[in-house]
Design a protein around this motif. Structure first.
Motif: not given
Length: 586
Positions: A498-526
């Motif tokens: 259950e802890v694993e699902q909370t973090f790494n399911s498709d809408s989990g904390i880790a997957a969700n936060l990772y995807n939302k942080l993507l636009p901030y960094t990288g070559y053309k990030g905010y």
């Protein structure tokens, strides 16, 4: 007097005053802006670094399957003196019982013991060859053909001592690499086709066409250039050519077969698992007592599957000199107190394998490191157990300590970003926070807050679906913290899925936060774009400062020249009146 200003020191004072005033008026404001922009650029660099670090933590926690940070297992042994264990993420939870009844051994052959100073029956220099064969661990066989060169300089009055010959034999074995040499051929082949070249299980198909042997051998060598651990060369002797293949890594074997034409037969290079002797056995020349020389051969790998299967002289009889021309006979070694030892094998075949009792079943393996009994678990046998020793209990479980360490790293990285933004959106001592009013900073704070508070959607009713239900709470001033260690430990021990699902399911904390942080960094990030904009301003300010400084220096030089002209005119005027003489230049 006014003319004092036109002295050299006066002119310097006037020009320096001009430069200082212009710098104060035109450059100082730019440098103040430059300092502020430098501070802001540094703060954005820090934020970018911290957001990237958090994103990396989320990348780890969002992984699924055997790569999941939550799939880590640990294996424990109740008796580490007898058995140590380790488990990979593929291991299944459970427990089993072991008894260690025998440790695996390396097969060992010992020769006759010869008087070191006595002479061998060999009296002629030359190349002496013999074969060593061993099991390959899978029911097949490795073969090695070894050549010992006895030079004329090795002989004294046509004789060579047992001490010297034992040293040369062991050196030849320990330096031997697998070599395949073709027939010496000339002319052409009419055959076209292909054959399989196998180095330690890695196969490569070699294609060839009819043509001169030299052309065919050149083509083979070209095709073998990318084969690791192999050296291929063409040997030219007048009009004849040979193909010479050397396996430079003695742990690897070579096989050549599957020819669809006749080239392999014409070249005489068909071999099956040819391996350097140094990859099959280790040879030692030793003195069991003063004045004696003896040879031992120890299999490189333990277990009956890698036993030494054949020791045979091919030409010259060097093995026979030490009683090692045993062929396939497994004669037992006998040490005699008086007279010669009996050359042969130290261990009976039945003693070569490790033997364990696994949950009451008797199991044998070649090695003392066993990986194929329990999937994902490595069992390392350390010592034989006494009859009255209790069975060793091995337990495979979730490695909750490792998972908790990953969660701790997430919390630390989360707070690093959160508190950094909070600190830099607050004004202090009259200095405005660099991120105050910054859209990216504000949106990041909101994103982190909602991640910390919000439950994960799509998870079953009554299951763990938020950080709060793991004993991790959020404070808007300080960020995340573990406020209930018992609750977190219980979740990791009893509800890891259950802890694993909370973090790494498709809408989990880790997957969700990772995807939302993507636009901030990288070559053309905010954040990257904002920092680039600030750095562009810094570069522009730097260019302006340089240009203005150059202009001030140029104007100062013009001013200096004008003052010097006035000084010269005044000097001429005063000289003509004869009033002041040369005092003007003092």
């Amino acid at each position: 007097m006014a003319y004092d200003l036109l002295t050299t020191s006066g002119i310097n004072s006037l020009v320096n005053s001009y430069s200082a005033n212009e710098s104060q008026k035109r450059i100082l404001p730019l440098k103040t802006r430059q300092t502020n922009f430098t501070r802001i650029s540094s703060i954005y660099s820090g934020l970018l670094s911290k957001v990237d670090a958090l994103k990396n933590k989320m990348s780890i926690l969002k992984s699924t399957g055997t790569s999941s940070a939550f799939a880590v297992k640990k294996a424990t042994s109740s008796n580490t003196t007898a058995v140590t264990v380790s488990a990979s993420s593929t291991a299944q939870k459970g427990a089993f019982a072991l008894r260690i009844n025998q440790l695996a051994k390396n097969d060992l052959v010992v020769s006759l013991d010869k008087n070191s100073a006595d002479f061998s029956s060999i009296t002629t220099p030359g190349n002496y060859t013999f074969a060593i064969k061993s099991g390959d661990g899978d029911g097949g066989q490795f073969t090695s053909n070894v050549s010992v060169e006895l030079k004329a300089s090795d002989f004294i009055n046509g004789n060579i001592s047992f001490k010297d010959i034992s040293s040369l034999v062991t050196k030849a074995i320990n330096n031997d690499k697998a070599v395949v040499t073709s027939n010496s051929v000339s002319g052409s082949t009419l055959s076209s086709g292909s054959f399989t070249f196998n180095v330690n299980g890695t196969e490569k198909t070699i294609d060839y066409s009819a043509g001169t042997y030299e052309e065919v051998i050149d083509s083979i060598i070209t095709q073998l250039e990318d084969v690791s651990g192999l050296s291929a060369e063409k040997v030219v002797d007048g009009s004849n050519v040979q193909l010479k293949l050397t396996v430079t890594d003695s742990s690897k074997y070579i096989s050549i077969n599957g020819d669809t034409g006749s080239l392999v037969s014409e070249l005489g290079i068909s071999v099956d698992k040819e391996k350097g002797a140094s990859g099959i056995v280790s040879a030692t020349s030793f003195s069991p007592s003063n004045g004696l020389s003896q040879i031992s051969l120890t299999a490189k790998n333990s277990g009956a599957g890698f036993k030494i299967e054949d020791l045979s002289d091919l030409s010259g009889g060097v093995l026979g000199e030490f009683g090692l021309n045993l062929g396939s006979n497994r004669t037992a070694f006998v040490q005699n107190e008086s007279g010669l030892d009996t050359a042969g094998y130290v261990h009976d075949l039945s003693l070569l394998n490790s033997k364990i009792s696994f949950n009451g079943l008797n199991i044998e393996r070649n090695s003392n490191s066993i990986t194929d009994v329990v999937a994902g678990v490595t069992i390392n046998l350390k010592s034989v157990m006494a009859i009255d020793d209790n069975d060793v209990t091995v337990d495979v479980a979730n490695d909750s300590a490792s998972v908790k360490a990953k969660i701790d790293e997430f919390i630390t990285s989360f707070n690093d970003v959160y508190n950094y933004i909070k600190t830099n959106t607050t004004s202090s001592d009259g200095i405005r926070g660099a991120l105050l009013g910054d859209a990216s900073g504000s949106s990041l704070l909101s994103l982190l807050s909602s991640t910390a508070y919000s439950p994960v959607s799509g998870l079953g009713f009554g299951t763990i679906n938020s950080l709060t239900e793991m004993g991790i709470t959020f404070n808007s001033t300080t960020g995340l913290s573990i406020t209930n260690s018992d609750q977190l430990n219980s979740a990791l021990e009893n509800n890891i899925e259950e802890v694993e699902q909370t973090f790494n399911s498709d809408s989990g904390i880790a997957a969700n936060l990772y995807n939302k942080l993507l636009p901030y960094t990288g070559y053309k990030g905010y954040l990257t774009n904002r920092k680039n904009s600030i750095d562009n301003n810094l570069e522009s300010i730097g260019d302006s400062i340089t240009k203005i400084q150059t202009k001030i220096e140029k104007d100062a030089e013009i001013l200096r020249n004008r003052y010097i002209q006035l000084q010269s005119q005044l000097s001429s005027l005063l000289s003509s009146s004869g009033i002041f003489g040369n005092d003007l230049y003092n």
